[in-house]
Design a protein around this motif. Structure first.
Motif, mmCIF file in Angstrom:
data_model
loop_
_atom_site.group_PDB
_atom_site.id
_atom_site.type_symbol
_atom_site.label_atom_id
_atom_site.label_comp_id
_atom_site.label_asym_id
_atom_site.label_seq_id
_atom_site.Cartn_x
_atom_site.Cartn_y
_atom_site.Cartn_z
ATOM 1 N N HIS A 85 3.759 -1.633 3.480
ATOM 2 C CA HIS A 85 3.495 -0.220 3.150
ATOM 3 C C HIS A 85 4.791 0.437 2.683
ATOM 4 N N GLY B 208 -8.315 1.194 2.431
ATOM 5 C CA GLY B 208 -7.524 1.446 3.634
ATOM 6 C C GLY B 208 -8.181 0.890 4.885
ATOM 7 N N ASP C 42 0.863 -1.181 0.000
ATOM 8 C CA ASP C 42 0.000 0.000 0.000
ATOM 9 C C ASP C 42 0.899 1.231 0.000
ATOM 10 N N HIS D 272 -5.438 2.507 -4.089
ATOM 11 C CA HIS D 272 -5.609 2.437 -2.641
ATOM 12 C C HIS D 272 -6.460 3.636 -2.232
ATOM 13 N N GLU E 167 1.262 5.117 0.352
ATOM 14 C CA GLU E 167 0.472 6.174 0.990
ATOM 15 C C GLU E 167 1.319 7.195 1.740
HETATM 16 ZN ZN LIG Z 1 -3.489 2.420 3.686
#
Ligand SMILES: [Zn+2]
Length: 302
Positions: free
Chosen positions: A235, A118, A12, A73, A14
């Protein structure tokens, strides 16, 4: 070899989130993660926030050209909404996810096919919304998680690949949306018992991940699951370019464990993106055969 084991790494992306705001770290992490997977012959799905895509469009185009998958995402807060998607009704979810998808497409020049919400914050409207927006696979569940404070409750959700149900996120359905759940050990509990130990790279060390990997694959073999898979997650907020970084070392350890466990169980590893896993599932399990009619268990009625 007695079968295949599809292995898919999900990251992910972000770092543009207000709480992180570290674009250079995100780019380093994403590039190094992609390199590390390439070196080990693996495939990833990068699920990326629209604001991360806008900052690093060239990086993601390059990763796509190298055979990885770039999906969407969604964190509603980065679009000006509340933190958790699962608090919203169908119409608002469609607006939030639809607008995020439009931003993504505009920045990259192609539409996302895969989606990851998320916190896995979903409710019973979500799969129908995603399907109607054109998504056909994604990672929207963490089976056995009970985290109502994040509107992320997946107690009783299927551990295996399945077609989603338009009306109930916990049931098998007839939507042509292949859910690829995060691999978990439902019996090993964390966070006061609310969250299962999952294949989140940063959660524990490689030794702990061995048990989750081994247990999941062994169960899938014993249950005769048609498409066996592992989906790990991480992440881009961790510096995968740093050889001394604990998460990088854990990821390398996990890859070695997956290889050894697959060999031990006589399974051939198939490195796969989410799209490739969904395609394998569609081929193995025709859509119209999966809808099961629920029946009351009357065995104890006497
Ligand atoms: Zn996330």
């Amino acid at each position: 070899m007695s079968g295949s084991l599809y292995v898919s790494f999900n990251i992910d992306c972000e770092v543009s989130q207000p709480a992180v705001q570290d674009l250079p770290l995100g780019e380093r992490a994403v590039r190094a993660f992609g390199d590390l997977l390439d070196e080990n012959g693996h495939r990833a799905t990068f699920h990326v926030l629209p604001s991360d895509v806008e900052a690093h469009a060239n990086v993601y185009r390059e990763l796509k050209d190298r055979g990885h998958e770039i999906g969407l995402h969604v964190h509603p807060a980065t679009e000006g909404y509340e933190e958790f998607l699962g608090v919203y009704g169908a119409e608002q979810q469609a607006t939030i996810v639809g607008d995020a998808g439009d931003r993504f497409s505009f920045a990259l020049g192609f539409a996302p096919e895969s989606i990851c919400i998320g916190y896995a914050s979903t409710n019973d409207f979500t799969y129908g919304v995603l399907y109607d927006l054109g998504y056909r696979h994604g990672t929207c569940s963490i089976p056995s998680r009970v985290l109502p404070e994040c509107a992320s409750v997946h107690a009783g959700a299927p551990l295996d690949l399945h077609y989603a149900n338009r009306h109930n996120r916990l049931l098998l359905g007839d939507l042509d949306f292949v859910e690829i759940p995060i691999t978990v050990d439902p019996d090993s509990r964390m966070w006061s018992g609310k969250h299962p130990q999952d294949l989140r790279v940063e959660l524990v060390d490689a030794k702990n991940h061995w048990y989750t990997i081994h247990k999941s694959v062994k169960r899938q073999v014993e249950d005769g699951v048609p498409v066996k898979f592992l989906r790990a997650i991480t992440h881009n907020t961790f510096d995968y370019s740093d050889r001394n970084d604990f998460r990088r070392q854990t990821l390398v350890g996990m890859m070695k464990h997956i290889q050894a466990i697959a060999e031990d169980l006589q399974l051939q590893i198939v490195p796969a993106t989410g799209a490739q896993i969904a395609a394998a599932y569609r081929q193995a399990v025709p859509l119209d055969n999966t809808t099961s009619k629920l029946q009351l268990d009357r065995r104890g009625y006497g």
